[in-house]
Design a protein around this motif. Structure first.
Motif, PDB file in Angstrom:
ATOM      1  N   LEU A   1     -23.845  32.547   4.365  1.00 36.65           N
ATOM      2  CA  LEU A   1     -23.540  32.019   3.351  1.00 36.65           C
ATOM      3  C   LEU A   1     -21.750  31.498   3.737  1.00 36.65           C
ATOM      4  O   LEU A   1     -21.655  29.941   4.608  1.00 36.65           O
ATOM      5  N   PHE A   2     -20.832  32.595   4.189  1.00 34.20           N
ATOM      6  CA  PHE A   2     -19.527  32.168   5.374  1.00 34.20           C
ATOM      7  C   PHE A   2     -20.001  31.618   6.677  1.00 34.20           C
ATOM      8  O   PHE A   2     -18.877  30.076   6.530  1.00 34.20           O
ATOM      9  N   ILE A   3     -20.469  31.441   7.265  1.00 37.88           N
ATOM     10  CA  ILE A   3     -21.303  30.849   8.612  1.00 37.88           C
ATOM     11  C   ILE A   3     -21.638  29.417   8.300  1.00 37.88           C
ATOM     12  O   ILE A   3     -20.479  28.473   9.320  1.00 37.88           O
ATOM     13  N   ALA A   4     -22.332  29.299   7.402  1.00 36.03           N
ATOM     14  CA  ALA A   4     -22.450  27.928   6.785  1.00 36.03           C
ATOM     15  C   ALA A   4     -21.460  26.600   5.967  1.00 36.03           C
ATOM     16  O   ALA A   4     -21.293  26.150   6.745  1.00 36.03           O
ATOM     17  N   ALA A   5     -20.571  27.621   5.427  1.00 32.24           N
ATOM     18  CA  ALA A   5     -18.948  27.014   4.479  1.00 32.24           C
ATOM     19  C   ALA A   5     -18.448  26.921   6.578  1.00 32.24           C
ATOM     20  O   ALA A   5     -18.135  25.860   5.946  1.00 32.24           O
ATOM     21  N   ARG A   6     -18.063  28.162   6.910  1.00 33.86           N
ATOM     22  CA  ARG A   6     -17.004  27.165   8.200  1.00 33.86           C
ATOM     23  C   ARG A   6     -17.983  26.076   9.547  1.00 33.86           C
ATOM     24  O   ARG A   6     -17.077  25.082   9.145  1.00 33.86           O
ATOM     25  N   GLU A   7     -19.337  26.057   9.103  1.00 29.10           N
ATOM     26  CA  GLU A   7     -19.639  25.192  10.482  1.00 29.10           C
ATOM     27  C   GLU A   7     -19.962  23.832   9.055  1.00 29.10           C
ATOM     28  O   GLU A   7     -19.290  23.080  10.147  1.00 29.10           O
ATOM     29  N   ASP A   8     -19.857  23.469   7.965  1.00 22.61           N
ATOM     30  CA  ASP A   8     -19.290  22.724   7.270  1.00 22.61           C
ATOM     31  C   ASP A   8     -18.147  21.995   7.223  1.00 22.61           C
ATOM     32  O   ASP A   8     -18.031  21.148   6.957  1.00 22.61           O
ATOM     33  N   ALA A   9     -17.278  22.656   7.139  1.00 26.02           N
ATOM     34  CA  ALA A   9     -16.214  22.767   7.060  1.00 26.02           C
ATOM     35  C   ALA A   9     -15.685  22.054   8.252  1.00 26.02           C
ATOM     36  O   ALA A   9     -14.976  20.805   8.258  1.00 26.02           O
ATOM     37  N   LYS A  10     -16.004  22.532   9.494  1.00 26.35           N
ATOM     38  CA  LYS A  10     -16.205  21.863  10.781  1.00 26.35           C
ATOM     39  C   LYS A  10     -16.125  20.681  11.219  1.00 26.35           C
ATOM     40  O   LYS A  10     -15.661  19.889  11.475  1.00 26.35           O
ATOM     41  N   HIS A  11     -17.162  20.398  10.205  1.00 27.12           N
ATOM     42  CA  HIS A  11     -18.067  19.041  10.142  1.00 27.12           C
ATOM     43  C   HIS A  11     -17.610  17.718  10.141  1.00 27.12           C
ATOM     44  O   HIS A  11     -17.115  17.306  10.092  1.00 27.12           O
ATOM     45  N   CYS A  12     -16.959  18.454   8.608  1.00 23.80           N
ATOM     46  CA  CYS A  12     -16.203  17.433   7.893  1.00 23.80           C
ATOM     47  C   CYS A  12     -14.658  16.804   8.396  1.00 23.80           C
ATOM     48  O   CYS A  12     -14.896  16.142   8.756  1.00 23.80           O
ATOM     49  N   LEU A  13     -14.445  17.779   8.883  1.00 18.97           N
ATOM     50  CA  LEU A  13     -12.887  17.854   9.857  1.00 18.97           C
ATOM     51  C   LEU A  13     -13.175  16.784  10.635  1.00 18.97           C
ATOM     52  O   LEU A  13     -12.921  16.118  11.064  1.00 18.97           O
ATOM     53  N   ALA A  14     -14.720  17.568  10.933  1.00 18.03           N
ATOM     54  CA  ALA A  14     -14.937  16.059  13.051  1.00 18.03           C
ATOM     55  C   ALA A  14     -14.986  14.678  12.124  1.00 18.03           C
ATOM     56  O   ALA A  14     -14.269  13.766  13.002  1.00 18.03           O
ATOM     57  N   ILE A  15     -15.283  14.597  10.689  1.00 17.96           N
ATOM     58  CA  ILE A  15     -15.557  12.928  10.042  1.00 17.96           C
ATOM     59  C   ILE A  15     -14.558  12.650  10.042  1.00 17.96           C
ATOM     60  O   ILE A  15     -13.884  11.579  10.406  1.00 17.96           O
ATOM     61  N   LEU A  16     -13.239  12.988   9.112  1.00 20.40           N
ATOM     62  CA  LEU A  16     -12.458  13.311   8.963  1.00 20.40           C
ATOM     63  C   LEU A  16     -11.395  12.153   9.791  1.00 20.40           C
ATOM     64  O   LEU A  16     -10.686  11.758   9.775  1.00 20.40           O
ATOM     65  N   ASP A  17     -11.547  13.197  10.882  1.00 22.94           N
ATOM     66  CA  ASP A  17     -10.898  13.079  11.971  1.00 22.94           C
ATOM     67  C   ASP A  17     -11.043  11.370  12.720  1.00 22.94           C
ATOM     68  O   ASP A  17     -10.195  10.446  13.327  1.00 22.94           O
ATOM     69  N   MET A  18     -12.193  10.756  12.817  1.00 19.68           N
ATOM     70  CA  MET A  18     -12.700   9.765  13.177  1.00 19.68           C
ATOM     71  C   MET A  18     -12.310   8.337  11.814  1.00 19.68           C
ATOM     72  O   MET A  18     -12.133   7.835  12.099  1.00 19.68           O
ATOM     73  N   VAL A  19     -12.487   8.731  10.505  1.00 16.92           N
ATOM     74  CA  VAL A  19     -12.292   7.652   9.486  1.00 16.92           C
ATOM     75  C   VAL A  19     -10.921   7.828   9.180  1.00 16.92           C
ATOM     76  O   VAL A  19     -10.578   6.779   8.630  1.00 16.92           O
ATOM     77  N   SER A  20      -9.922   8.456   9.537  1.00 17.64           N
ATOM     78  CA  SER A  20      -8.585   8.546   8.902  1.00 17.64           C
ATOM     79  C   SER A  20      -7.456   7.931  10.138  1.00 17.64           C
ATOM     80  O   SER A  20      -7.314   7.913  10.896  1.00 17.64           O
ATOM     81  N   ALA A  21      -6.709   7.610   8.622  1.00 19.85           N
ATOM     82  CA  ALA A  21      -5.809   6.661   9.498  1.00 19.85           C
ATOM     83  C   ALA A  21      -4.946   7.333   9.901  1.00 19.85           C
ATOM     84  O   ALA A  21      -4.448   8.887   9.495  1.00 19.85           O
ATOM     85  N   PRO A  22      -3.824   7.662  11.022  1.00 24.99           N
ATOM     86  CA  PRO A  22      -2.867   8.640  11.617  1.00 24.99           C
ATOM     87  C   PRO A  22      -2.250   9.490  10.462  1.00 24.99           C
ATOM     88  O   PRO A  22      -2.286  10.323  11.200  1.00 24.99           O
TER      89      PRO A  22
END
Length: 579
Positions: free
Chosen positions: A539-560
């Motif tokens: 569960l910890f591993i899956a949660a960490r990967e989900d958080a990383k995936h979320c960060l990758a998406i937010l990096d693409m859609v967030s304003a500077p």
């Protein structure tokens, strides 16, 4: 003689220029126009309704001056494309007003957001409605924007009667220019905010020109509202426009402005009696009008409730006797007419427009589906306001004992089980099938995101005096379920996922909570894995990967500037996970 003051143009002031509209009203200087038509939005950069020339009246200052010739600086000062992100993004405190100005008379920005006024002043004091009419997009362009609105926004917030909107829309565009200038300004306000919302959903997630055009449209909407004296008089159209302006401001990174504007919206809703049971306050209205009022109140109530969840501030839409189940599946006067009578047996005026025109879309095929969605979200908002928003607004515990936490989580799950399965399913195969019905898919994603986010909040709640601690497994699973909706959104409706601020901010808070929980773990959850590293917990591993995936998406859609207070915070939290 009044002293002339210099007019400083902003770059966005160029957006006032229209293509081939007639000259302004008498006494006004003719403005420069171009014969080049503005092409439709949504194709490429050349398709955007970009400025041609600056009209003589377009400026963004607010002081009084004597009208006179203006000159445009050859190099206008650059404008900030985005506002700063919310200070609540750190998630470090439930309180946003850290410096309460009891005796401090200087202004204090809320959440660090929206330091600029959201409705830039492109308008003169004497322009009137003619000035707003003069900046309408071309009709073919407006058609594309309205279609995009009903494709991308209406499924999530179905509060605008589509057939009535199009009837008013077509009637307005058929008017001669002179008659357009005498139209209802609230109608123009609704049209312009529809154009503004739709513009946000055309093109890539971060598009500066698109953002400027959308901001200009919403400024025109607000100016039309001002001309209608919306602070002292209101209507269904007024409130519909205001609901959409709030969502526009959120998507445009003006969360604090949306919060303040939403307060006016709720007050005006109360003043109109929208919070009252239509059968009591407007008993003589048609069934469709009553249902429309119920849909609109739900939109106001839902917006207020879930914005307060994100901003951790007191809910405002708290008084109502409108029952959720009063929005029934009874179609009434929506039904097609058969031999002069509705199929429910009530008489019909044979000379009515609907009967004469033989309109085929009186009842949209998705109407009942929409009503199921509205009722489900309404029930959820009722529960969330009572169990999350109200206690948080006073800093009181959401739950006071472990038993109370268990009971409340069970209550949420019982509510989830009562919803239509297509609104709650999260299986990849089922979501892939729903992709063929984008309207239902959007409703499914917003339902799941809101629901699981609130479950996450409850599972993570702590109250030492009552022996309540964070349920690590429950919080991580709730956050992962909520993030899964965001990932599905990104996979199947990428442009939409890059626009909705509420969806992105929920995803950010979910990923951040997971990262902070994981950063404090020293052992796996399973008692059978004593002495092993947290990295052995699936569960910890899956949660960490989900958080990383979320960060990758937010990096693409967030304003500077949002990245400074959102993605950087999440990146730091992930870096603190030492296993």
């Amino acid at each position: 003689m009044k002293r002339q003051s210099p007019c400083k143009y902003s770059e966005v002031a160029n957006l006032i220029a229209t293509t081939d509209g007639p000259a302004r009203h008498a006494g006004r200087a003719k403005r420069a126009t171009s014969n080049k038509p503005v092409s439709a939005l949504g194709i490429d950069a050349q398709a955007l309704p970009l400025p041609i020339q600056v009209p003589a009246h377009a400026h963004t200052h607010t002081h009084t001056h004597t009208p006179g010739p203006h000159t445009v600086p050859p190099t206008p000062a650059p404008r900030s494309q985005y506002r700063s992100g919310s200070l609540s993004s750190t998630g470090s405190s439930p309180f946003l007003l850290s410096n309460i100005p009891f005796s401090n008379h200087t202004t204090s920005p809320f959440f660090g957001l929206g330091s600029d006024h959201p409705f830039s002043n492109y308008w003169t004091s004497r322009g009137g409605l003619a000035e707003v009419i003069g900046v309408l997009p071309a009709k073919d362009q407006a058609d594309i924007l309205v279609a995009k609105y009903f494709d991308a926004v209406d499924p999530v917030y179905p509060m605008v009667h589509r057939r009535n909107f199009y009837a008013d829309y077509d009637r307005f565009w058929s008017l001669p220019h002179a008659e357009k200038q005498t139209a209802d300004p609230v109608l123009l306000a609704l049209h312009f905010v529809v154009y503004a919302m739709a513009t946000q959903f055309i093109g890539p997630p971060v598009d500066y020109k698109r953002s400027e055009i959308a901001e200009f449209y919403v400024s025109a909407s607000q100016q039309a509202l001002r001309l209608s004296s919306y602070l002292s008089r209101t209507s269904v159209r007024t409130l519909q426009a205001m609901v959409l302006i709030c969502y526009f401001l959120m998507n445009d990174n003006h969360a604090s402005d949306a919060w303040a504007f939403g307060g006016v919206l709720v007050r005006q809703s109360y003043a109109m009696g929208l919070h009252r049971d239509p059968d009591i306050i407007v008993p003589r209205c048609s069934l469709s009008d009553k249902q429309q009022r119920r849909k609109l109140w739900q939109a106001v109530f839902f917006q207020d409730t879930f914005l307060t969840v994100l901003l951790k501030l007191p809910p405002t839409a708290t008084f109502s006797d409108v029952r959720v189940d009063s929005l029934t599946d009874e179609l009434g006067d929506y039904l097609p007419k058969i031999n002069g009578s509705a199929t429910n047996g009530t008489s019909v005026n044979p000379m009515s427009i609907s009967n004469i025109a033989q309109v085929t879309d009186i009842f949209p095929t998705y109407e009942l589906q929409d009503r199921q969605y509205i009722r489900s979200m309404w029930h959820m908002a009722n529960l969330v306001q009572r169990t999350v928003c109200t206690p948080r607004s006073l800093g009181t515990p959401i739950i006071r004992s472990p038993e109370e936490k268990t009971a409340l989580v069970n209550q949420y799950h019982q509510l989830l089980d009562s919803f239509p399965p297509l609104l709650t399913t999260s299986e990849d195969g089922a979501i892939q099938d729903l992709a063929s019905n984008p309207r239902l898919l959007r409703q499914n994603l917003f339902m799941r995101s809101n629901f699981w986010h609130c479950v996450m909040i409850i599972q993570a709640e702590e109250y030492d005096d009552g022996g309540v601690s964070c349920d690590i497994r429950g919080a991580l699973e709730g956050a992962r379920n909520a993030l899964l909706a965001f990932f599905h959104f990104w996979e199947y409706l990428r442009i939409d996922a890059g626009v909705w601020w509420v969806f992105q901010h929920r995803a950010f808070e979910e990923a951040l909570l997971m990262a902070r929980i994981l950063g404090t773990q020293e052992k796996p959850l399973s008692p059978n894995e004593t002495g092993m590293s947290p990295a052995s917990d699936t569960l910890f591993i899956a949660a960490r990967e989900d958080a990383k995936h979320c960060l990758a998406i937010l990096d693409m859609v967030s304003a500077p500037e949002v990245q400074k207070t959102r993605t950087d915070v999440l990146r730091t939290a992930l870096a603190d996970i030492n296993w």
